[in-house]
Design an enzyme around this catalytic site. Structure first.
Site, mmCIF file in Angstrom:
data_model
loop_
_atom_site.group_PDB
_atom_site.id
_atom_site.type_symbol
_atom_site.label_atom_id
_atom_site.label_comp_id
_atom_site.label_asym_id
_atom_site.label_seq_id
_atom_site.Cartn_x
_atom_site.Cartn_y
_atom_site.Cartn_z
ATOM 1 N N GLY A 137 0.829 -1.201 0.000
ATOM 2 C CA GLY A 137 0.000 0.000 0.000
ATOM 3 C C GLY A 137 0.863 1.249 0.000
ATOM 4 O O GLY A 137 2.074 1.190 0.255
ATOM 5 N N GLY A 165 0.562 5.933 0.062
ATOM 6 C CA GLY A 165 -0.164 7.191 0.001
ATOM 7 C C GLY A 165 0.768 8.282 -0.473
ATOM 8 O O GLY A 165 1.857 8.015 -0.985
ATOM 9 N N GLY A 166 0.345 9.533 -0.288
ATOM 10 C CA GLY A 166 1.113 10.655 -0.799
ATOM 11 C C GLY A 166 2.484 10.794 -0.168
ATOM 12 O O GLY A 166 3.429 11.233 -0.802
ATOM 13 N N MET A 167 2.613 10.440 1.111
ATOM 14 C CA MET A 167 3.880 10.647 1.801
ATOM 15 C C MET A 167 4.477 9.369 2.381
ATOM 16 O O MET A 167 5.506 9.417 3.038
ATOM 17 C CB MET A 167 3.702 11.677 2.919
ATOM 18 C CG MET A 167 3.530 13.091 2.401
ATOM 19 S SD MET A 167 3.426 14.325 3.713
ATOM 20 C CE MET A 167 1.752 14.056 4.283
ATOM 21 N N LYS A 173 6.096 0.816 7.595
ATOM 22 C CA LYS A 173 5.731 2.051 6.890
ATOM 23 C C LYS A 173 6.975 2.933 6.750
ATOM 24 O O LYS A 173 7.648 3.244 7.728
ATOM 25 C CB LYS A 173 4.656 2.810 7.657
ATOM 26 C CG LYS A 173 4.241 4.118 6.983
ATOM 27 C CD LYS A 173 3.396 5.000 7.900
ATOM 28 C CE LYS A 173 2.024 4.420 8.138
ATOM 29 N NZ LYS A 173 1.153 5.383 8.869
ATOM 30 N N VAL A 224 3.841 1.324 2.462
ATOM 31 C CA VAL A 224 3.811 0.236 3.436
ATOM 32 C C VAL A 224 4.261 -1.064 2.756
ATOM 33 O O VAL A 224 3.800 -1.380 1.656
ATOM 34 C CB VAL A 224 2.400 0.061 4.032
ATOM 35 C CG1 VAL A 224 2.366 -1.147 4.961
ATOM 36 C CG2 VAL A 224 1.977 1.316 4.782
ATOM 37 N N ASP A 253 -7.656 12.944 12.023
ATOM 38 C CA ASP A 253 -7.781 12.565 10.608
ATOM 39 C C ASP A 253 -8.624 11.304 10.459
ATOM 40 O O ASP A 253 -8.282 10.392 9.703
ATOM 41 C CB ASP A 253 -6.396 12.362 9.989
ATOM 42 C CG ASP A 253 -6.433 12.444 8.453
ATOM 43 O OD1 ASP A 253 -7.415 13.006 7.908
ATOM 44 O OD2 ASP A 253 -5.486 11.957 7.809
#
Length: 378
Positions: A26, A28-30, A48, A33, A141
């Protein structure tokens, strides 16, 4: 120390001298994983890592998340058990490897939840979130992609709260003050008005976000939609609130009322604690509305009989439209107070003011649209 770039690391790469990476599961933007295993014990885990983009801030968030979640031991919060700082790859968070999918993926794949499913999932979410609040943390969040549904044998599902990367420690409510940066990182659809306006906030802002997620889970529609983050933020602050008439007729009045108060613009009108909100959600002293149609009941039976598929943590399924991609994306709200003033947003709407006058419920308003598959392990 240099952060991870966009290249995929080879299987077998060792980080911190203790964990061997296996495959990416997986991103994301920053952050990204990887499935990994500990060299000493052979234990499977998730690691991560920080991407190059925004590396300094992302690295700080990762370290903050490690310190925050390491203090929690709760079945509904992802378990973090190590933090390493690799000389070549930078900081890494080591946590339990989960099997299942984020709530955002579940909504995209199968549409809206039944009332029974929503109660089961969000009862667990509020239990885990309450533990974080009791430990002095505000998540900040909460959104469908940060609520992970772990698939167990026999079709059971355990909900876990992920991503404490922008956690803030709770201050006593009589000591709250506007301190720190005027830049807010979050997802506007789920951010409470006081947060968007950079006003004092506490754990009730998390409960607002849970109310928005509960609404989306029962309708299949994002709580707020707009062309961009600023338009959405404007609607959150100055709009009439959630369109509760979109909720299916099978949703009991008690759940409708809970969503209404949890997403109230005035924090004092919301449940005071996660435990209070959980108790109200799980109250079963009310039957669905008498106006339920056969189609509504058939939909609930069909959804209830379906079970979540098994996907590695952080993986996504299904297609994503451009409109859906914007519905669960984090945005940096820069200089919130000044920007809102320039747009003429004004002060936060007070308790009881500007509420939407609801039109009679229509069948087409109850139709559930599919959400967005998305995972953001940042």
């Amino acid at each position: 120390m240099s952060p991870l770039d966009d290249a995929t690391l080879d299987s077998g790469t060792v980080i911190g001298g203790r964990y061997r990476l296996r495959r990416p599961v997986g991103g994301g933007g920053m952050g990204v994983v990887y499935e990994a295993e500990s060299i000493d014990l052979g234990r499977r885990c998730a690691v991560k890592l920080v991407r190059a983009r925004g590396s300094l801030d992302a690295a700080a968030r990762l370290k903050r998340e490690a310190h925050a979640v390491a203090k929690l031991t709760h079945p509904n919060v992802v378990h973090v058990f190590d933090f390493v700082d690799d000389e070549a790859l930078g900081p890494a968070l080591v946590m339990e490897l989960l099997t299942g999918e984020p709530l955002s993926g579940r909504l995209a794949r199968k549409g809206a939840l039944s009332v029974a499913e929503a109660r089961a999932i969000f009862g667990q979410v509020l239990d885990g979130l309450g533990a974080a609040h009791d430990a002095g943390m505000i998540h900040r969040d909460i959104k469908p992609s940060n609520l992970f549904l772990v698939a167990l044998a026999g079709g059971q599902v355990v909900a876990k709260v992920l991503d404490f990367g922008i956690v803030r420690w709770v201050a006593p409510r009589d000591e709250l003050a506007l301190t720190g940066s005027a830049d807010w990182l979050g997802t506007p659809q789920y951010m409470a008005p006081e947060v968007l306006l950079h006003r004092p906030s506490d754990e009730r802002a998390d409960l607002y976000a849970v109310g928005c997620c509960l609404y989306q889970s029962l309708t299949g529609k994002p709580p707020f939609e707009g062309e961009n983050a600023i338009a959405i933020a404007h609607d959150v602050v100055n709009g009439p609130g959630l369109a509760l008439e979109r909720l299916p007729a099978s949703v009991p009045d008690s759940v409708r009322e809970l969503i209404r108060v949890a997403t109230h613009k005035d924090p004092d009108q919301r449940p005071a604690t996660a435990a209070e909100m959980r108790a109200q959600l799980l109250s079963t002293d009310e039957s669905p509305r008498a106006t339920d149609t056969a189609a509504d009941l058939a939909r609930e039976r069909a959804v209830s009989s379906e079970r979540s598929g098994v996907t590695a943590v952080g993986t996504t399924t299904g297609s994503t439209s451009s409109a859906a991609r914007s519905s669960d994306r984090p945005w940096l709200i820069l200089g919130a107070v000044g920007l809102f003033g320039a747009l003429g947003l004004g002060a936060m709407i007070s308790s009881g003011g500007g509420e939407r006058e609801r039109a009679p419920e229509r069948a087409e308003d109850r139709a559930a649209s599919e959400g967005e598959p998305m995972a953001e392990p940042t």
